[in-house]
Design a protein around this motif. Sequence first.
Motif, short mmCIF file in Angstrom:
data_model
loop_
_atom_site.label_atom_id
_atom_site.label_comp_id
_atom_site.label_asym_id
_atom_site.label_seq_id
_atom_site.Cartn_x
_atom_site.Cartn_y
_atom_site.Cartn_z
N GLY A 140 0.82 -1.21 0.00
CA GLY A 140 0.00 0.00 0.00
C GLY A 140 0.85 1.25 0.00
O GLY A 140 2.07 1.22 0.18
N ARG A 174 -13.94 2.85 -3.64
CA ARG A 174 -13.14 2.32 -2.54
C ARG A 174 -13.76 1.03 -2.03
O ARG A 174 -15.00 0.95 -1.97
CB ARG A 174 -13.10 3.32 -1.38
CG ARG A 174 -12.18 4.49 -1.59
CD ARG A 174 -12.27 5.45 -0.41
NE ARG A 174 -12.15 4.73 0.87
CZ ARG A 174 -12.49 5.26 2.06
NH1 ARG A 174 -12.97 6.46 2.14
NH2 ARG A 174 -12.36 4.55 3.15
N PRO A 175 -12.98 0.04 -1.59
CA PRO A 175 -11.52 0.05 -1.61
C PRO A 175 -10.96 -0.31 -2.97
O PRO A 175 -11.61 -0.97 -3.76
CB PRO A 175 -11.17 -1.04 -0.59
CG PRO A 175 -12.31 -1.99 -0.64
CD PRO A 175 -13.52 -1.18 -1.00
N GLN A 192 -6.80 -1.17 -4.47
CA GLN A 192 -5.36 -1.23 -4.14
C GLN A 192 -4.63 -1.98 -5.24
O GLN A 192 -4.85 -3.18 -5.42
CB GLN A 192 -5.16 -1.91 -2.78
CG GLN A 192 -3.68 -1.96 -2.37
CD GLN A 192 -3.49 -2.22 -0.90
OE1 GLN A 192 -4.42 -2.08 -0.11
NE2 GLN A 192 -2.29 -2.60 -0.50
N ASP A 226 -3.78 3.27 -3.70
CA ASP A 226 -4.83 2.69 -2.87
C ASP A 226 -5.73 3.80 -2.35
O ASP A 226 -5.73 4.92 -2.90
CB ASP A 226 -4.24 1.83 -1.75
CG ASP A 226 -3.42 2.62 -0.74
OD1 ASP A 226 -3.51 3.88 -0.71
OD2 ASP A 226 -2.69 2.00 0.04
N ASP A 227 -6.50 3.51 -1.31
CA ASP A 227 -7.46 4.50 -0.82
C ASP A 227 -6.79 5.77 -0.29
O ASP A 227 -7.45 6.81 -0.15
CB ASP A 227 -8.33 3.89 0.29
CG ASP A 227 -9.20 2.74 -0.23
OD1 ASP A 227 -9.03 2.33 -1.38
OD2 ASP A 227 -10.05 2.27 0.53
N ASP A 255 -3.91 5.46 5.84
CA ASP A 255 -4.32 4.08 6.16
C ASP A 255 -5.83 4.01 6.26
O ASP A 255 -6.37 3.24 7.07
CB ASP A 255 -3.71 3.61 7.50
CG ASP A 255 -2.19 3.61 7.50
OD1 ASP A 255 -1.60 3.37 6.45
OD2 ASP A 255 -1.61 3.86 8.58
#
Lengths: 226, 226, 226, 226, 226, 226
Positions: free
Chosen positions: D23, D46-47, D49, D166-167, E117
């Motif tokens: 990530g 979302r999510p 990745q 990623d998010d 995160d």
Amino acid sequence: MSLVVRNIARAQAAIVDQLAGFGVATVHEAQGRKGLLAPYMRPIYRPAQVAGSAVTCSVAPGDNWMIHVAVEQCHAGDILVVAPTSPCDDGYFGDLLATSLMARGVRGLVIDAGARDIAVLTEMGFPVWSKSIYAQGTVKETVGDVNLPLVCAGALVHPGDVIVADDDGVCVVRREEAPAVAAAAAKREANEVDKRTRLAAGELGLDIYGMREKLAEKGLRWVDEA
Amino acid sequence: MSLVVRNIARAQAAIVDQLAGFGVATVHEAQGRKGLLAPYMRPIYRPAQVAGSAVTCSVAPGDNWMIHVAVEQCHAGDILVVAPTSPCDDGYFGDLLATSLMARGVRGLVIDAGARDIAVLTEMGFPVWSKSIYAQGTVKETVGDVNLPLVCAGALVHPGDVIVADDDGVCVVRREEAPAVAAAAAKREANEVDKRTRLAAGELGLDIYGMREKLAEKGLRWVDEA
Amino acid sequence: MSLVVRNIARAQAAIVDQLAGFGVATVHEAQGRKGLLAPYMRPIYRPAQVAGSAVTCSVAPGDNWMIHVAVEQCHAGDILVVAPTSPCDDGYFGDLLATSLMARGVRGLVIDAGARDIAVLTEMGFPVWSKSIYAQGTVKETVGDVNLPLVCAGALVHPGDVIVADDDGVCVVRREEAPAVAAAAAKREANEVDKRTRLAAGELGLDIYGMREKLAEKGLRWVDEA
Amino acid sequence: MSLVVRNIARAQAAIVDQLAGFGVATVHEAQGRKGLLAPYMRPIYRPAQVAGSAVTCSVAPGDNWMIHVAVEQCHAGDILVVAPTSPCDDGYFGDLLATSLMARGVRGLVIDAGARDIAVLTEMGFPVWSKSIYAQGTVKETVGDVNLPLVCAGALVHPGDVIVADDDGVCVVRREEAPAVAAAAAKREANEVDKRTRLAAGELGLDIYGMREKLAEKGLRWVDEA
Amino acid sequence: MSLVVRNIARAQAAIVDQLAGFGVATVHEAQGRKGLLAPYMRPIYRPAQVAGSAVTCSVAPGDNWMIHVAVEQCHAGDILVVAPTSPCDDGYFGDLLATSLMARGVRGLVIDAGARDIAVLTEMGFPVWSKSIYAQGTVKETVGDVNLPLVCAGALVHPGDVIVADDDGVCVVRREEAPAVAAAAAKREANEVDKRTRLAAGELGLDIYGMREKLAEKGLRWVDEA
Amino acid sequence: MSLVVRNIARAQAAIVDQLAGFGVATVHEAQGRKGLLAPYMRPIYRPAQVAGSAVTCSVAPGDNWMIHVAVEQCHAGDILVVAPTSPCDDGYFGDLLATSLMARGVRGLVIDAGARDIAVLTEMGFPVWSKSIYAQGTVKETVGDVNLPLVCAGALVHPGDVIVADDDGVCVVRREEAPAVAAAAAKREANEVDKRTRLAAGELGLDIYGMREKLAEKGLRWVDEA
């Protein structure tokens, strides 16, 4: 590990000065419409028009320590280019740093962050292009790099590249390309003299540039009433 | 219920005037890097540098009624500080209100919203720091508070606090702390005189501040070539 | 299909000039608080105050071809109003186009995008209200419309409407309403002369406008201490 | 002259896939806190990745022609990285282009501009990180470059660099550094397992990291009441 | 000097929980339309609805050291409120700090800066309201204050105040006013039940609230055609 | 004087429903790339896809009174379109108004300002496209207009125009043009079916659209290495 690179190649002074005279819009066009920094980079006072060799400096958010380090690497004719490692509006730069840079013959500052003491900087005649104006003070805790390539306001700047800055904003010219760009800008400017005269005399761009036929091909139609 | 508080304590005029002389960056540093309003607060003309005692005023979005109420509470040497109860760019303030404030000896306006008639305000020499410039007129329907603490452009302002404003933006000094801050600012400014002289003579901040060793400890290395 | 409309009705020159004299804030109030363009539309230099008849022009993002087409439709006393078909900050307009417009007696440019060569435009005295200042050059590939109604910076503009622009921003007046708006603005301005005198003499708006009772009805209370 | 570079070096697939697993936050930390694109770059759903090798593509504002050219240069495991030559929010990319990229095994799109058809893209499971979501269509008139280095959302991207997204946003890893960064990220992640367990058990970071003494040295004091 | 205040007064748990149930819009209305944080404060996932007692924490830009200090001061039922001393989008907070806060029974984080995160935070069910989402790491060099009053996203927060947060944003309730606000919110909500039923049955707000006459007084007219 | 226009012409229900099915991007293309509202207009939940006839409503900043007036003019199948007379982020609209609109069969709200109670609106399945999400309450003091043309988020909307809205944003179709636009959209969609199949099979857009020659004419060159 953080690095300060002491010896960087610079463009010829005569070329740098020639580029200063053309200004940002012409230089940007002459090199194929590239090299502009983001439009939020504005001069703290107007008019201002300079060119110089880039000394680059990365700084942590809210931390101007590395600017003190960068000053030592600046020569007469340089422009200091500062970019934070994450977005920041703090006032990294004020009249004391400007005094130090002026003492070395530096021509200006380009900073993708904030400046302060701008009334004094204006009186001193030290031009700054910045993202913001903000009195917020900074700390001296974190090191960064001097004279490594960096991205400033969306543009890649190598140390020694030529920075051209005026009321329209800031443009970077690759050092290796500077002579060719200067030549192209000179040609472009010469070319515009005639056009300006004709336009001032009332001739239309439509005719000077021969646009009417191509416009019609694209489907443009003139009508007398809506 | 909305309130207008008539009697507020103000800092000593001499202290306020002393703070005006130092300007925003110095005052902000002297009080421990606090008190700045957001960097979007910009003067409508430059240069401008004032200090005054805060008369605070909360207004509804698009409604300048309470500014008329606040005018009555303003004394000579004050600065009117206006914040809307929700974000608004409307032109709450123009030349008529400025005429009224100038007649009372008010030194300026700080408004987290819009101002208008700025050409006239500039001619009149009435300084305004605002979030926006916008001719949009406002109504007179909703009441708010005068001389209660409020948050203006991200800073907490109590009535009677000292507002310092210049080309760098706006700073608020707690009334109780104003004498100490003025003293600290004076000291800071005196301290800078020597540094400015040395920097102007070409001495480096790296040496004046003895930074080289600490930089090396943090892992900074100087190299001749990238 | 894209259209250029050649013949548009314009307001009487005397009315247009009268509106210029009032400025944006007064005109906007006089027509019932409508017609303002978004507050991000700022003049490239100050002071500047003009009015003129709108020639409208839609352009593709990054493409200024249609401005050349629009120039031909501009008469003395006009203001060119340009809006991109999607948001764009590019520098659609510079000194050559300004030279051409000045040669035709055009009074200014309003563009919901970017301008460049602003130092030269400032020297020339050609006023521009724009969303941004940006040297970015544009192409000439896509056609649009001239003299059709368009939305510029949030305001609907019909060709021939009167554009009033000053340091406060830009306002549009429907052509048909221009005489009535000019009359209302004159009345409003006359009305303000007396108020300004009284306010300058220290009289309060609270009393001039008789606000105290209504404020109390809305629940406002005056107290001596917080 | 505009160029399409056909053969670019890519990182090993195993390394790319390993980076995907860590990530953005971990990878960014592992390579010394560099390489992040601006925080305005957000995933359309979302999510999400992924990691992949960058195929770079510069486009004119409002012109997506070069994306069609870039598709041909994309291999399985790539991520297409698009940046306009001046700021633009238009919808350069929709479900047809996504269909084409998915057919080639491309893992996602990173575009410093707008995307559209996002409901369909979400159903298709084709992840896009973009500056905006906007249905505005684009033209096909101006050429740009494919697989030359470019600045995307403030980060320099070379073709073949590894993009991790990623998010939390998007990060770029130099191709040459990818194996070392993957190793450092693995180490960092392993190191965090123990910390997470201890923190979940109620142990304090202050104690785990031994911060109390250093905090006191910096002047922090604990008091029982304000 | 920087301070950590250990003992702060908190509102009764039952009142805090009651406020959580009402949500932000109702609580904000019940206390006279005050206390909202700026609308840019958004939850990282939806739906989320909590209330808790504020533990406040000021941090330097790009420096999350003080969050580690603040964790120790957090009790079960608290919400941590973090504000940088100058604007910053960095990712001050991630899954490790969330693990630590969850271990202590903390209900959420409100931060006028960035979080990271967020995929993991979402899985953990630890709600965060932030200005931005950004993976940018922070340093640990500069101290700040814990449990002193601060301005967060434009709102003044005292330690121990009740924070209410949901999909609409964040609201702060003065600790001393919490019981009265809870009572007013309960009354407001009860009052809305009947209105909702009547509106769902097709009755008009114009009639329920008896607005027609007042609208006519203000000059509103109904016409059959434009 | 403010007006409520009671009788407005609407497009045929069948046409409106057909437009709903195409979505924003297709409809916008089908009508010549016009009619989009600004990209900051976002749905409060996703997915959402509707079309309806516009009932227009202008409101003062921070004042939702006229929305109550507009409700009465809404029929089944309508979409309410609200624009403030100056920029405002306040929460004009919440679950009570949504209950009222749903009771009348209204399909959604488009508001160039803020909405609140979005968790409840999401549960209710009442879609809203707004500029912001903000719990800030509004007053009921100032009247505006219902069913007069207005500019909403940069687009001109006449009462009775068809509003199409989905995850990509919002588009307006002139009522008179709705049948032709629906036909053009149907054609466009049919045309895309074949393209999607070919692209999914791995055929390139470069070949399907025959772009290679034109690209070469514009000066694009393919090289094997940079």
